[in-house]
Design a protein around this motif. Structure first.
Motif, short mmCIF file in Angstrom:
data_model
loop_
_atom_site.label_atom_id
_atom_site.label_comp_id
_atom_site.label_asym_id
_atom_site.label_seq_id
_atom_site.Cartn_x
_atom_site.Cartn_y
_atom_site.Cartn_z
N PRO A 259 -31.02 -21.01 -55.45
CA PRO A 259 -30.12 -21.33 -56.57
C PRO A 259 -28.71 -21.72 -56.15
CG PRO A 259 -31.44 -19.41 -57.10
CD PRO A 259 -31.72 -19.73 -55.66
N ARG A 260 -28.31 -21.30 -54.97
CA ARG A 260 -26.97 -21.63 -54.50
C ARG A 260 -26.73 -23.14 -54.47
NH1 ARG A 260 -24.61 -21.02 -48.40
NH2 ARG A 260 -22.49 -21.64 -48.87
N PHE A 261 -27.78 -23.91 -54.22
CA PHE A 261 -27.63 -25.36 -54.07
C PHE A 261 -28.15 -26.13 -55.29
CE2 PHE A 261 -28.08 -23.53 -49.79
CZ PHE A 261 -26.87 -23.92 -49.25
N VAL A 418 -39.41 -14.08 -65.48
CA VAL A 418 -39.54 -15.11 -64.44
C VAL A 418 -38.18 -15.68 -64.04
CG1 VAL A 418 -40.44 -17.43 -63.98
CG2 VAL A 418 -41.90 -15.71 -65.04
N LEU A 419 -37.35 -16.01 -65.03
CA LEU A 419 -36.08 -16.68 -64.73
C LEU A 419 -34.84 -15.85 -65.00
CD1 LEU A 419 -36.51 -20.44 -65.77
CD2 LEU A 419 -36.42 -19.44 -63.50
N GLY A 420 -34.98 -14.70 -65.65
CA GLY A 420 -33.81 -13.85 -65.88
C GLY A 420 -32.65 -14.61 -66.49
N PRO A 421 -31.49 -14.59 -65.83
CA PRO A 421 -30.31 -15.30 -66.37
C PRO A 421 -30.41 -16.81 -66.27
CG PRO A 421 -29.81 -14.37 -64.22
CD PRO A 421 -31.17 -13.85 -64.60
N TRP A 422 -31.48 -17.33 -65.67
CA TRP A 422 -31.65 -18.77 -65.53
C TRP A 422 -32.53 -19.37 -66.63
CZ3 TRP A 422 -28.98 -21.63 -62.05
CH2 TRP A 422 -28.39 -20.96 -60.97
N VAL A 423 -32.90 -18.59 -67.63
CA VAL A 423 -33.76 -19.12 -68.70
C VAL A 423 -33.04 -20.23 -69.46
CG1 VAL A 423 -35.11 -17.03 -69.01
CG2 VAL A 423 -32.98 -17.34 -70.30
N ASN A 424 -33.82 -21.02 -70.18
CA ASN A 424 -33.26 -22.13 -70.96
C ASN A 424 -32.25 -21.67 -71.98
OD1 ASN A 424 -34.84 -23.97 -69.64
ND2 ASN A 424 -36.18 -24.43 -71.38
N GLY A 425 -31.28 -22.54 -72.25
CA GLY A 425 -30.39 -22.35 -73.38
C GLY A 425 -31.01 -22.92 -74.64
N ARG A 496 -26.00 -14.14 -68.70
CA ARG A 496 -26.02 -14.86 -67.41
C ARG A 496 -25.38 -14.05 -66.29
NH1 ARG A 496 -29.43 -19.13 -68.71
NH2 ARG A 496 -28.76 -20.11 -70.65
N THR A 497 -25.14 -12.78 -66.52
CA THR A 497 -24.50 -11.93 -65.51
C THR A 497 -25.34 -11.88 -64.23
OG1 THR A 497 -23.58 -10.54 -67.27
CG2 THR A 497 -23.57 -9.64 -65.02
N GLY A 498 -24.68 -12.07 -63.09
CA GLY A 498 -25.37 -12.01 -61.80
C GLY A 498 -26.26 -13.19 -61.51
N LYS A 499 -26.03 -14.27 -62.23
CA LYS A 499 -26.89 -15.45 -62.12
C LYS A 499 -27.00 -15.97 -60.68
CE LYS A 499 -27.01 -20.22 -63.87
NZ LYS A 499 -26.35 -21.17 -64.79
N ASP A 500 -25.88 -16.09 -59.99
CA ASP A 500 -25.88 -16.72 -58.67
C ASP A 500 -26.69 -15.94 -57.64
OD1 ASP A 500 -24.32 -18.74 -59.65
OD2 ASP A 500 -22.43 -17.85 -58.99
N ASN A 501 -26.88 -14.64 -57.87
CA ASN A 501 -27.57 -13.82 -56.88
C ASN A 501 -28.94 -13.34 -57.37
OD1 ASN A 501 -27.43 -12.60 -54.26
ND2 ASN A 501 -27.17 -10.60 -55.25
#
Length: 548
Positions: A259-261, A418-425, A496-501
């Motif tokens: 996800p970093r990239f 599956v996607l946690g904070p990365w789920v669709n808006g 979206r807390t902690g999304k990057d990690n």
């Protein structure tokens, strides 16, 4: 596994199934080490990172401008000029949203598309997704080698030897145990797709007319609505294909992108979309300009005919460039489609499935890949094979199966486990729901047209009306449920807390999916429709092959 972030918080355990999917990113144009956590500051650093990431989006997009696409776009150009160019503009957001969702799934989960369907929707849908992908992809690879045979025949090369050499090139490029070597070959082929641009300038269509038809929707004057609708469906089917979803997700994983990239991978995707639209528009444009007002307009039934027509009306150079571009597109298409199948089967069966591994380290993966390629090449070389019917069958089955792929993509991207904070808006869901509804409508029209070749324009409008009504009823039910559950009042915001990690935990740690009654009804209806439609379409194709 180690997560590529600058935080000191340990990364969660990830669900990556093949340990070869963890490590340095070794792209065709650069390397990013696993322990390289430095922020990208400055244009030079960002450009180097982008060059290392470029590949998945570019290959999946250009790979879809394959032999089948050549036939579809040139048919649109010779039959209706540039009047259908606007379909490409409308498809741009569809291409981006679909592929952005699968690259997000790949980077965040580390698990392929077919395996996620198996784990979250059960054995039936997992098996169905792999079996229909295998069947459709096998037929698609045949069409790629049909493209190879048409191109080499025009160029005056021996057909049998050339098809076998092309098959050997496809297999050899992927079987070296070097991900970087394969990607360099693939990107070289992607650059080769730009050979369509010089043909455009040799023929020089009217730029003002091209710009108008690209941005202003309209229907060809005097054309039969049913014929135009079926061609539009073919354009959609050849531009938004099911194999793309499986390939992109698995390839992102195999390239070790996290996800970093994500923003660099999105840029890679946009590069691919721009190139594929340029190629498609060029084909529509130069065929329209070449054959407009000539007796041969609308008479070419395959890409080889187009090459000969270009030679007659625009010169030998135009014909040769088109044939070489077709050969190039067919090879990259065969590579990408074969890999999407091998990735999916390897993911579901738990086999080692990575281009970082040599043949000895992933025998099953490479056996599936090579077997598909060699079988397709052999079929094309068998005298009397119904190649034209196979091509038509591929486009039909792709159109029938595409809605199911899009439905599962949407459901997975709303799965919080599956996607946690990365789920669709909310807006992504709204747009994708409209796309799915349109795809279902087009699929029903396509199925009906195959079963009833004399389908009238009035019947097509009736099908659209029925599907539209059903869609509105489904939307009404969904909205009523939202209000009943209180979601409409709260807006059900995504944390979206902690999304990057955040990475999806191992599959064994995921909670069982909760499937509502409405979703069960919807999936059952989809399952019933797909089974009936596939059986009826296959029966119809067999009847045509037998001459009935």
């Amino acid at each position: 596994m180690t997560n590529l972030t600058t935080t000191t918080v340990p990364a969660p355990r990830a669900a990556v199934l093949d340990d070869a999917h963890v490590g340095d990113i070794r792209g065709a144009l650069g390397t990013i080490r696993l322990d390289d956590t430095a922020p990208r500051k400055g244009l030079s650093a960002k450009l180097k990172t982008l060059l290392a990431i470029v590949g998945p989006g570019l290959i999946v997009m250009v790979g879809d401008n394959d032999a089948g696409a050549f036939g579809t776009y040139t048919q649109a150009g010779q039959n209706y000029g540039t009047r259908l160019l606007w379909t490409l503009l409308l498809l741009v957001p569809v291409l981006y949203v679909n592929q952005e969702m699968v690259l997000r799934l790949g980077a965040v989960t580390g698990v392929g598309h077919a395996r996620l369907i198996l784990e979250r929707f059960g054995k039936f849908w997992g098996a169905f997704s792999v079996i229909d992908l295998f069947l459709l992809n096998a037929l698609t690879i045949v069409t790629e080698f049909i493209g190879v045979s048409l191109a080499v025949t025009y160029l005056g090369l021996p057909k049998t030897a050339s098809v076998l050499v092309a098959a050997a090139v496809v297999i050899a490029a992927a079987s070296t145990g070097s991900f970087r070597r394969f990607e360099r070959t693939a990107i070289f082929l992607c650059i080769g797709s730009l050979l369509l641009v010089p043909i455009y300038f040799l023929v020089h269509p009217a730029t003002s007319q091209m710009a108008h038809d690209f941005t202003v929707p309209g229907m060809p004057h005097g054309a039969k609505l049913s014929d135009v609708m079926l061609l539009i469906i073919a354009i959609v089917g050849t531009t938004v294909a099911p194999w793309q979803l499986f390939f992109q997700q698995s390839y992102v994983i195999d390239k070790r992108i996290t996800p970093r990239f994500m923003r660099y991978e999105k840029a890679d995707l946009w590069i691919g979309i721009v190139i594929v639209v340029i190629g498609a528009a060029a084909m529509m444009g130069f065929t329209a300009a070449t054959f407009a007002g000539t007796k041969s307009a609308g008479s070419f039934t395959d890409a080889a005919g187009i090459a000969h027509g270009l030679q007659t009306h625009a010169g030998k150079v135009a014909g040769v460039l088109f044939a070489v571009a077709l050969l190039d597109a067919s090879i990259i298409g065969a590579s990408a489609v074969s890999l999407s199948t091998a990735y999916a089967v390897g993911d579901v069966l738990g086999m080692k499935h990575s281009l970082h591994r040599g043949v000895k380290g992933a025998k099953g993966f490479y056996a599936i890949f090579a077997g598909l390629v060699l079988t397709a090449a052999t079929i094309v070389l068998i005298p009397g094979s119904p190649l034209g019917l196979l091509t038509e069958g591929v486009q039909t089955l792709a159109g029938v199966l595409l809605p199911s792929a899009s439905v599962f993509l949407l459901l997975l991207c709303n799965d919080h486990a599956v996607l946690g904070p990365w789920v669709n808006g909310r807006w992504t869901n709204a747009f994708t729901s409209v796309v799915v509804a349109v795809l279902v409508t087009l699929s029903v029209i396509l199925t009906a047209s195959v079963l009833f070749p004399g389908l009238t324009s009035a019947a097509i409008l009736d099908i659209m009306a029925v599907c539209g009504t059903a869609g509105l009823l489904a939307l009404g039910y969904a909205e009523a449920r939202r209000y009943r559950k209180g979601w409409a009042r709260t807006g059900r915001p995504v944390d979206r807390t902690g999304k990057d990690n955040w990475r999806m935990p191992p599959l064994s740690e995921l909670p069982a999916p909760r499937i509502s009654t409405g979703r069960k009804i919807g999936l059952t209806a989809l399952r019933t429709y797909l089974l009936i439609a596939m059986v009826l379409v296959i029966i119809r194709i067999v009847q045509l092959a037998l001459g009935h």
